[in-house]
Design an enzyme around this catalytic site. Structure first.
Site, PDB file in Angstrom:
ATOM      1  N   LYS A 280     -17.230  18.691  10.621  1.00  0.00           N
ATOM      2  CA  LYS A 280     -16.984  17.865  11.809  1.00  0.00           C
ATOM      3  C   LYS A 280     -16.066  18.573  12.680  1.00  0.00           C
ATOM      4  CE  LYS A 280     -17.092  12.826  12.360  1.00  0.00           C
ATOM      5  NZ  LYS A 280     -16.707  11.518  11.801  1.00  0.00           N
TER       6      LYS A 280
ATOM      7  N   GLU B 233     -22.247  -2.885   4.407  1.00  0.00           N
ATOM      8  CA  GLU B 233     -21.796  -4.287   4.947  1.00  0.00           C
ATOM      9  C   GLU B 233     -22.238  -5.302   3.984  1.00  0.00           C
ATOM     10  OE1 GLU B 233     -21.599  -1.547   8.334  1.00  0.00           O
ATOM     11  OE2 GLU B 233     -23.086  -2.073   7.052  1.00  0.00           O
TER      12      GLU B 233
ATOM     13  N   ARG C 291     -25.387  -7.418  10.087  1.00  0.00           N
ATOM     14  CA  ARG C 291     -26.137  -6.925   8.932  1.00  0.00           C
ATOM     15  C   ARG C 291     -26.065  -7.519   7.773  1.00  0.00           C
ATOM     16  NH1 ARG C 291     -25.828  -0.330   9.633  1.00  0.00           N
ATOM     17  NH2 ARG C 291     -27.718  -0.490   8.807  1.00  0.00           N
TER      18      ARG C 291
END
Length: 605
Positions: free
Chosen positions: A247, A332, A360
């Site tokens: 990344k 979540e 969610r």
């Protein structure tokens, strides 16, 4: 800056025509382009710098849009946009009317899924593959680009379970950089580490679930990635291509960014990687500091987050109390129900999410927490209009969703002092769930109250005037309501501004206050349908309050990306717009003057 190779790419066909020797130069130009443009506009930099070679190989091997490519999540799609003819639009990245920061169907035929909530790409791919099989479209391939962070989400494994048992020839490109916002957590991370190191013996997890497995492949070697993709395309059945990437690759400030601040950035100086300009303390930082102070005196308080420790401000709490913070990964639903278990055992969990991601886990909030009357506090960052990230990230649904949860108490602080105060109050509630919501960005100055009446903060009261208009502000829109009050007072309208602090459920004292005014307007940065204004109107109707209640808020629609002040203004949430609406409604509600009775003429006798 010159982009001699990238400048010739107007689509994937141009890319396929390049000689392999030209690809390193192209990759370098793409990175230079992204650093220049994204530092100037803000956006997701680190994730895109890590997928440059992977995306080049993707478009050289597969034929989008005939082959369907789904990105999970869409913030890693900038290179895809560059290679599909959208270079000129990057100066308008995330600006109103400009290039979206995520795939956007109306923007390009190459953007299939407007996907910016993680762990969904494999389910889309499963459905696409099944539909193609039924429709006889065997010439099309489905490619899902997902990350190791996204695989921490339960929905990804629901899809894997289906794909691995005859779900079709889906190619899963696993972009493994060891991170989402923070380092990937859990058993999956350990398994991928073993695969990268070559220390795993026997069938790996993907093979056990029915996938062919290719890798690990150096995700920054275009030739190696192309070869793996071609092998995958020649296989029947589902296959995982495991690409190991870095990344932020190619930008020193992102490569050395242990805190992952370069994942998503505002406007920064590209030479230093530092933000340009100053600003007031952020809501997130204010919350994080207060959580650390609370943790020192409340050993029962624990914190949970879903792969976003630093973005939600929990890194200080984690540093001071490492055993009392739990990162569930992008999960979540699990986070909420795990919090329910902690509350059952006697702790007071604080679940910290972006408001958009609460969507969610609504079932878990309702059935796993509220049904049991458990003391779990939800802290919702980025509530209301968030701006440049667009419709999937506006946190505008939380008030409507939480308003349906029995026993849920929702607070909206108007300034940092109220955040501190309301967080303390929430943590003292032991018979049910609570939630605090605050927006993205700077917290702004304190807005003092004239006084407190039964828990309601009175911010403005026009003296020596009738009680004409009551303005009920939600959270940070207190400043907007106060500005409107000044404009109304100048028009000779008596006005009261009140901040309920705890906006849901509606306080009976607020209903009583509304009954004393000719007209009530609520002002909120959530959708009007089912929001605070709708709840207040219902409460007033139940109490047979004759005075009308008018809700000012956001429409029942998906709102495009743009700057927060502009979006609020577009939907009437400025002081001037609120005042004009109040004036129009007040004049319409005012009784007409009674005409004089006609004079009777005497009739002579």
């Amino acid at each position: 800056m010159s982009f001699s190779v990238l400048g010739r790419i107007t689509g994937s066909e141009d890319l396929k025509g390049l000689h392999p020797d030209q690809l390193p130069a192209l990759a370098g130009e793409i990175r230079d382009f992204l650093i220049e443009k994204v530092c100037a506009t803000g956006g997701h930099l680190g994730p895109n710098l890590g997928v440059v070679e992977l995306t080049i190989a993707l478009h050289r091997v597969f034929d989008s849009p005939v082959d369907r490519v789904v990105f999970d999540t869409g913030h890693q799609s900038y290179v895809h946009k560059l290679l599909t003819g959208r270079q000129a639009a990057f100066d308008s990245l995330r600006a109103a009317g400009g290039l979206s920061g995520y795939p956007l169907r109306e923007e390009s035929e190459h953007d299939l899924v407007e996907n910016s909530h993680a762990s969904t790409a494999l389910s889309y791919a499963d459905g696409l593959a099944k539909a193609q099989r039924l429709l006889g479209e065997d010439h099309r391939r489905v490619v899902a680009v997902t990350g190791d962070g996204a695989l921490t989400g339960g929905m990804a494994w629901e899809a894997m379970n289906n794909l691995g048992s005859g779900g079709g020839s889906v190619i899963v490109v696993l972009n493994d950089n060891g991170r989402s916002y923070d380092p990937t957590v859990g058993g999956l991370a350990e398994h991928l580490t073993a695969l990268r190191a070559g220390s795993h013996q026997g069938p790996n997890l993907f093979e056990t679930m029915g996938f062919a497995y290719l890798g690990p492949v150096d995700g920054h070697d275009v030739a190696a990635v192309e070869e793996a993709f071609r092998r995958a395309a020649g296989l029947t059945g589902p296959v995982v291509v495991h690409c190991v990437t870095e990344k932020g690759r190619g930008y020193v400030h992102a490569e050395n960014d242990e805190a992952d601040r370069m994942h998503g950035i505002g406007v920064v100086d590209s030479a230093t990687g530092l933000p340009r300009g100053g600003g007031s303390p952020s809501w997130t930082g204010t919350f994080g500091s207060e959580m650390e102070r609370i943790g020192a005196r409340r050993p029962d308080v624990v914190a949970l987050t879903a792969a976003m420790l630093r973005p939600v401000g929990l890194h200080r709490f984690a540093r001071s109390f490492p055993d009392r913070v739990f990162d569930t990964g992008i999960a979540e639903q699990h986070a909420v129900t795990s919090a329910a278990g902690m509350a059952m055992a006697g702790l007071h969990p604080v679940v910290c999410l972006y408001a958009t991601f609460l969507n969610r886990a609504v079932d878990q909030v309702m059935m796993d927490v509220a049904l049991h009357g458990l003391p779990v506090t939800f802290v919702l960052d980025r509530a209301g209009v968030t701006g440049p990230d667009g419709p999937s990230h506006h946190g505008m649904w939380d008030l409507s969703l939480l308003g349906t949860v029995p026993g849920m108490r929702v607070a909206a602080p108007r300034d940092p002092a109220r955040l501190t105060e309301l967080l303390e109050e929430a943590l003292d509630i032991g018979d049910g769930p609570t939630a605090l919501r605050f927006p993205k960005g700077g917290a702004g100055p304190e807005i003092p109250a004239l006084g407190r009446m039964q828990g309601l903060d009175v911010l403005h009261r026009t003296r020596s005037r009738p009680l004409d208009v009551l303005l009920v502000s939600t959270g940070v829109l207190a400043g907007t309501a106060l500005g409107a009050a000044e404009l109304l007072a100048a028009e000779g309208v008596g006005v009261t501004v009140v901040d309920p602090r705890w906006v849901l459920p509606v306080s009976p004292d607020l209903v009583h206050l509304a009954a004393r005014h000719t007209l009530t307007l609520s002002v909120e940065d959530g959708v009007r349908a089912g929001g605070v204004g709708a709840a207040l109107a219902q409460a007033c109707a139940d109490a047979r309050v004759p005075a009308p209640v008018h809700a000012l808020g956001l429409p029942h629609a998906f709102l495009d990306h743009g700057e927060r002040p502009d979006i609020l203004a577009e939907h009437g949430l400025t002081a001037r717009s609120v005042a004009d609406t109040a004036l129009a409604l007040h004049h319409a509600a005012a009784p007409s003057p009674t005409p004089p009775a006609p004079r009777r003429e005497r009739t002579p006798r």
